[in-house]
Enzyme design. Structure first.
Site, PDB file in Angstrom:
ATOM      1  N   GLU A  97      -4.016   2.324  -7.301  1.00 42.51           N
ATOM      2  CA  GLU A  97      -4.425   3.375  -6.368  1.00 42.51           C
ATOM      3  C   GLU A  97      -3.528   4.593  -6.541  1.00 42.51           C
ATOM      4  O   GLU A  97      -2.478   4.690  -5.887  1.00 42.51           O
ATOM      5  CB  GLU A  97      -4.311   2.878  -4.925  1.00 42.51           C
ATOM      6  CG  GLU A  97      -5.231   1.730  -4.593  1.00 42.51           C
ATOM      7  CD  GLU A  97      -5.526   1.698  -3.101  1.00 42.51           C
ATOM      8  OE1 GLU A  97      -6.708   1.654  -2.749  1.00 42.51           O
ATOM      9  OE2 GLU A  97      -4.589   1.753  -2.297  1.00 42.51           O
ATOM     10  N   HIS A 146       0.849  -1.203   0.000  1.00 38.81           N
ATOM     11  CA  HIS A 146       0.000   0.000   0.000  1.00 38.81           C
ATOM     12  C   HIS A 146       0.882   1.249   0.000  1.00 38.81           C
ATOM     13  O   HIS A 146       1.928   1.274   0.659  1.00 38.81           O
ATOM     14  CB  HIS A 146      -0.925  -0.014   1.217  1.00 38.81           C
ATOM     15  CG  HIS A 146      -2.011   1.019   1.110  1.00 38.81           C
ATOM     16  ND1 HIS A 146      -1.779   2.341   1.356  1.00 38.81           N
ATOM     17  CD2 HIS A 146      -3.301   0.923   0.728  1.00 38.81           C
ATOM     18  CE1 HIS A 146      -2.895   3.024   1.141  1.00 38.81           C
ATOM     19  NE2 HIS A 146      -3.845   2.185   0.761  1.00 38.81           N
TER      20      HIS A 146
HETATM   21  P1  PGA Z   1      -9.786   5.818   0.326  1.00 41.18           P
HETATM   22  O1  PGA Z   1      -8.546   4.811   0.516  1.00 41.18           O
HETATM   23  O2  PGA Z   1     -10.945   4.990  -0.189  1.00 41.18           O
HETATM   24  O3  PGA Z   1     -10.026   6.365   1.697  1.00 41.18           O
HETATM   25  O4  PGA Z   1      -9.377   6.849  -0.663  1.00 41.18           O
HETATM   26  C1  PGA Z   1      -8.297   3.781  -0.408  1.00 41.18           C
HETATM   27  C2  PGA Z   1      -7.060   3.031  -0.012  1.00 41.18           C
HETATM   28  O5  PGA Z   1      -6.077   3.657   0.408  1.00 41.18           O
HETATM   29  O6  PGA Z   1      -7.018   1.786  -0.097  1.00 41.18           O
END
Ligand code: PGA
Length: 222
Positions: free
Chosen positions: A147, A98
């Protein structure tokens, strides 16, 4: 119909009691029969995995559990680490790489490669978070979550066009990747614009997954 993954990433939120309250409320509000084509995966803190697992087994619920991270080591003298074998007792998936861990804890692609290897050895499914098409994807990773950093927790999601381009590019250059998910400010309102894209197989949801109502709506609208 394509299979969709809807993943809750609670990050460092919810005590074990709060996690238990969430799952009881979630169970009362969702209709699993309407959503059987969707794989719902909850990723709480490590400490809440056993109690959520016990509840899921007791009620025979169709939801899966995942960890938010795993150790790059196997069991042994690695103080504070939670290894893949330990996670595999309760979870089937592990988020790896992540962007918050890359940034706050300095995780690099070599460490992430070791984590992916440990997950695969323990028969956990690694879900690799990438920030764009340039993030390396180790061989054997079946699920990738795209992401973009600007979209995480900002209320400013990427455009569906970008998400589609990135997802299809990832699949083209990494033929072992079966599924690409989108993550970053997913809400009940915008989820469908991502899950209806031809190359996107689901969503990774942070903030909105903490709220049962919102998460149920995300699953139903996907
Ligand atoms: P968010 O986070 O939906 O709060 O933008 C997504 C993530 O970091 O997995």
């Amino acid at each position: 119909m394509k299979k969709l993954f809807i993943i809750a990433n609670w990050k460092s939120n919810k005590t074990t009691n709060e996690a238990y309250q969430w799952i009881t409320e979630f169970e009362s509000k969702i209709n699993p029969g309407n959503n059987s084509d969707k794989e719902v995966i909850i990723c709480p803190s490590f400490i809440s995995l056993p109690s959520l697992k016990a509840y899921i087994l007791q009620k025979d619920l169709p939801y899966k559990l995942g960890a938010q991270d795993i150790s790059p080591f196997t069991k042994g003298a690695h103080t504070g680490e939670v290894n893949a074998e330990q996670i595999a007792e309760t979870g089937e998936y592990a988020l790896i790489g992540h962007s918050e861990r890359r940034k706050e804890l300095g995780e690099n692609d070599f460490l992430i490669q070791d984590k992916v290897a440990r997950a695969i050895e323990a028969a956990l499914v690694p879900i690799l978070c990438v920030q764009g098409v340039d993030t390396p994807i180790p061989q054997g990773v079946p699920i990738v979550a795209y992401e973009p950093i600007f979209a995480i927790g900002t209320g400013n999601p990427d455009t569906p066009e970008d998400a589609e381009n990135v997802a299809s590019e990832i699949k083209k250059s990494n033929p072992f990747v079966e599924f690409v998910l989108y993550g970053g400010s997913v809400t009940p309102e915008d989820v469908k614009s991502f899950t209806s894209l031809p190359s996107v197989n689901g969503v990774l949801v942070g903030g909105a997954s903490l709220d049962v109502e919102k998460f149920v709506q995300i699953i139903e609208n996907a």
